[in-house]
Design an enzyme around this catalytic site. Structure first.
Site, PDB file in Angstrom:
ATOM      1  N   THR A 462       0.844  -1.182   0.000  1.00  0.00           N
ATOM      2  CA  THR A 462       0.000   0.000   0.000  1.00  0.00           C
ATOM      3  C   THR A 462       0.884   1.239   0.000  1.00  0.00           C
ATOM      4  O   THR A 462       1.782   1.378   0.830  1.00  0.00           O
ATOM      5  CB  THR A 462      -0.965   0.012   1.209  1.00  0.00           C
ATOM      6  OG1 THR A 462      -1.737   1.210   1.184  1.00  0.00           O
ATOM      7  CG2 THR A 462      -0.223  -0.091   2.531  1.00  0.00           C
ATOM      8  N   HIS A 519       1.431 -11.610  13.936  1.00  0.00           N
ATOM      9  CA  HIS A 519       2.409 -12.062  14.926  1.00  0.00           C
ATOM     10  C   HIS A 519       2.221 -13.524  15.315  1.00  0.00           C
ATOM     11  O   HIS A 519       3.069 -14.111  15.990  1.00  0.00           O
ATOM     12  CB  HIS A 519       2.343 -11.191  16.183  1.00  0.00           C
ATOM     13  CG  HIS A 519       3.671 -10.989  16.846  1.00  0.00           C
ATOM     14  ND1 HIS A 519       4.728 -11.855  16.686  1.00  0.00           N
ATOM     15  CD2 HIS A 519       4.129 -10.018  17.678  1.00  0.00           C
ATOM     16  CE1 HIS A 519       5.761 -11.437  17.389  1.00  0.00           C
ATOM     17  NE2 HIS A 519       5.422 -10.317  18.006  1.00  0.00           N
TER      18      HIS A 519
END
Length: 547
Positions: A462, A519
């Site tokens: 992005t 994560h």
């Protein structure tokens, strides 16, 4: 000639409904098979809906801006025997009317004054110019509700066009003429031409529960008088309430106006419907309506719309692509524990390399941006750190390390964020990537992307720096496990060794990077190593020759 109804097809995987944004044809237009007839926005993209028939547009059943479930009738075509036979072969799995229509196609075509069913003793259909009646969808819908043959209505508009007022006048005139007749002498209203072979199916915008409303209105002497307007302004939520309650939005009384046109709220629709169902009871006070609105999400939403309008606020529907983006962001944010790693690359050499290659790219008709360089650097990082090019499949309790390098490029459009995917980045050169990215981005802004072009990504980029900004915390394009945000390439102060060996602060072009990871799959140390690999290739563009 026979009339064939066409239903909204499944225009994408898992799509249950779509908003009919615009019609590309009008009644009377000649169309060919596979010719686009409408633009429909789903929760995935804006797509064109092609015709399944060669023929003439007979009727449009849906108004622009309406939400239509997949499988509802949106348009009908008048097709000849050959076109009917070909379409029937293509639509072998459609409803039972296909069988009856194809059987009718084997028989000689009836004369214009023949009845719909051979055994019925119904009045003949009057002749109309070119065998076609000109009437808008609203007038045809009203004719069906009143049991009027629209072809028998004398139109007062240009070229004999039939309006809703003409339909009402015809219905009232017919009722007056048959008032003194016995039941046995009264002719049975014949269906409109577009109802041929439709059985008990209704169009996507026909009144639901209309018969019950009519019966209840006839049963009580205190039923409210229908307004009978030709044009009514209302929000989509209000129109849905009207359809659910079996109420014609044009009949709902209202004193509110917008831009000179009558404006109806959900409260007014509910009050009118309640009065029709229980005409002997007094109309609920505004306080009662407001109290009931809390139980009806659509009514509550429309009440909020009315309050917003009174205060000058603008209410924008939350649906289509915008709603899909919201749901996807929510799913990602609350499923994958996000961690964002920030770093900055010093890209003097990258700026020089692009400047050197721009003339060659322009001579080949390619606009070269920094994006292809970044894509190649990311592939280098993904090859060294494959967990960032993976997908966690919780049900299988497995992490799938992807071998394809398909990079999604987030593109800001008027409808929201689109993410077209560039496949096999590792197998393409800089100019080829630049050309493909430019093409996908342009078509994304024009809403011309195909759903398939936004699938299969393994990693997303992005570029918020194109608008302005340095760092961000981008949300992962779930079920991917990482996304890289790019800041603006600008000159910023950096510390470098001077000619005398002493450190000094100098301006240099830098590229801020924001890497968000899942994560559960990627540790912070691996994220930092991936970022270092990407920066190394951006700061030394010659390394990209190996990618």
């Amino acid at each position: 000639m026979t009339v064939k109804e066409f239903k909204l097809p499944d225009v994408g995987e898992g799509v249950a409904e779509g908003e009919l944004v615009s019609w590309l044809v009008a009644p009377g237009d000649r169309v060919e098979e596979d010719q686009p007839v409408a633009e429909v926005e789903t929760d995935k993209a804006l797509v064109e809906v092609p015709s399944s028939y060669d023929g003439t547009v007979e009727e449009l059943f849906v108004e622009e801006g309406e939400m239509v479930p997949v499988g509802d009738v949106i348009i009908s075509f008048r097709v000849d025997e050959d076109g009917d036979a070909g379409a029937a072969a293509a639509d072998a799995g459609s409803d039972a009317e296909s069988d009856s229509d194809s059987a009718a196609a084997d028989e000689p075509e009836p004369e214009p004054d023949a009845t719909a069913d051979e055994g019925d003793a119904e009045p003949a259909e009057p002749d109309t110019p070119s065998g076609r009646t000109f009437a808008p969808p609203s007038a045809r819908r009203l004719a069906r509700e009143l049991g009027v043959d629209v072809a028998a209505v004398e139109g007062s508009g240009p070229g004999g066009r039939v309006s809703e007022a003409d339909v009402r006048a015809h219905a009232e005139g017919g009722a007056a003429e048959s008032g003194g007749s016995s039941d046995g002498d009264a002719p049975t209203p014949r269906p409109a031409p577009t109802d041929t072979g439709s059985g008990e199916r209704k169009s996507a915008v026909s009144k639901r529960g209309g018969d019950e409303s009519a019966d209840s209105a006839a049963a009580g002497g205190n039923a409210p008088e229908p307004a009978g307007r030709e044009t009514t302004l209302a929000t989509p939520a209000t129109r849905k309430v009207a359809r659910d309650r079996g109420v014609d939005i044009d009949d709902v009384p209202t004193d509110e106006t917008r831009d000179g046109e009558a404006f109806v709220t959900a409260e007014a629709v509910n009050a009118y419907a309640d009065a029709l169902e229980s005409p002997a009871e007094p109309t609920p006070e505004p306080a009662d309506v407001d109290a009931g609105a809390g139980d009806d999400p659509a009514a509550a939403s429309d009440a909020a719309d009315a309050a917003a309008a009174a205060s000058g606020d603008e209410t924008v529907p939350y649906r289509g692509v915008r709603r899909t983006i919201g749901k996807q962001m929510e799913r990602s944010k609350f499923t994958a524990p996000h961690v964002t790693h920030h770093d900055t690359a010093e890209v003097d050499s990258l700026v020089d390399a692009r400047a050197d290659l721009k003339p060659t790219a322009e001579s080949e008709g390619v606009k070269l941006t920094y994006m292809p360089f970044v894509m190649k650097a990311i592939v280098a990082g993904l090859k060294e750190h494959p967990y960032l090019n993976s997908e966690l499949r919780e049900e299988d309790e497995a992490i799938v390390l992807k071998k394809d390098y398909n990079l999604g490029i987030a593109v800001a459009t008027d409808a929201g964020l689109m993410v077209p995917v560039v496949d096999d980045v590792d197998e393409k050169g800089l100019f080829e990537l630049a050309d493909e990215v430019n093409d996908l981005a342009a078509r994304a802004r024009e809403r011309k992307l195909k759903p398939a072009e936004m699938k299969g990504g393994t990693f997303t980029i992005t570029n918020f720096g194109a608008i302005g900004g340095e760092y961000a915390t981008p949300i992962i394009n779930y079920p991917e496990t990482a996304i890289l945000g790019l800041g603006a390439i600008e000159e910023r102060p950096v510390v470098r060794e001077g000619a005398d060996g002493a450190s000094e602060v100098v301006p240099a072009p830098t590229l801020p990077l924001s890497l968000s990871i899942d994560h559960r799959v990627v540790d912070g140390a691996i994220a930092a190593q991936f970022a270092n690999t990407v920066m190394e290739h951006l700061e030394n563009p010659l390394l990209l020759l190996n990618e």
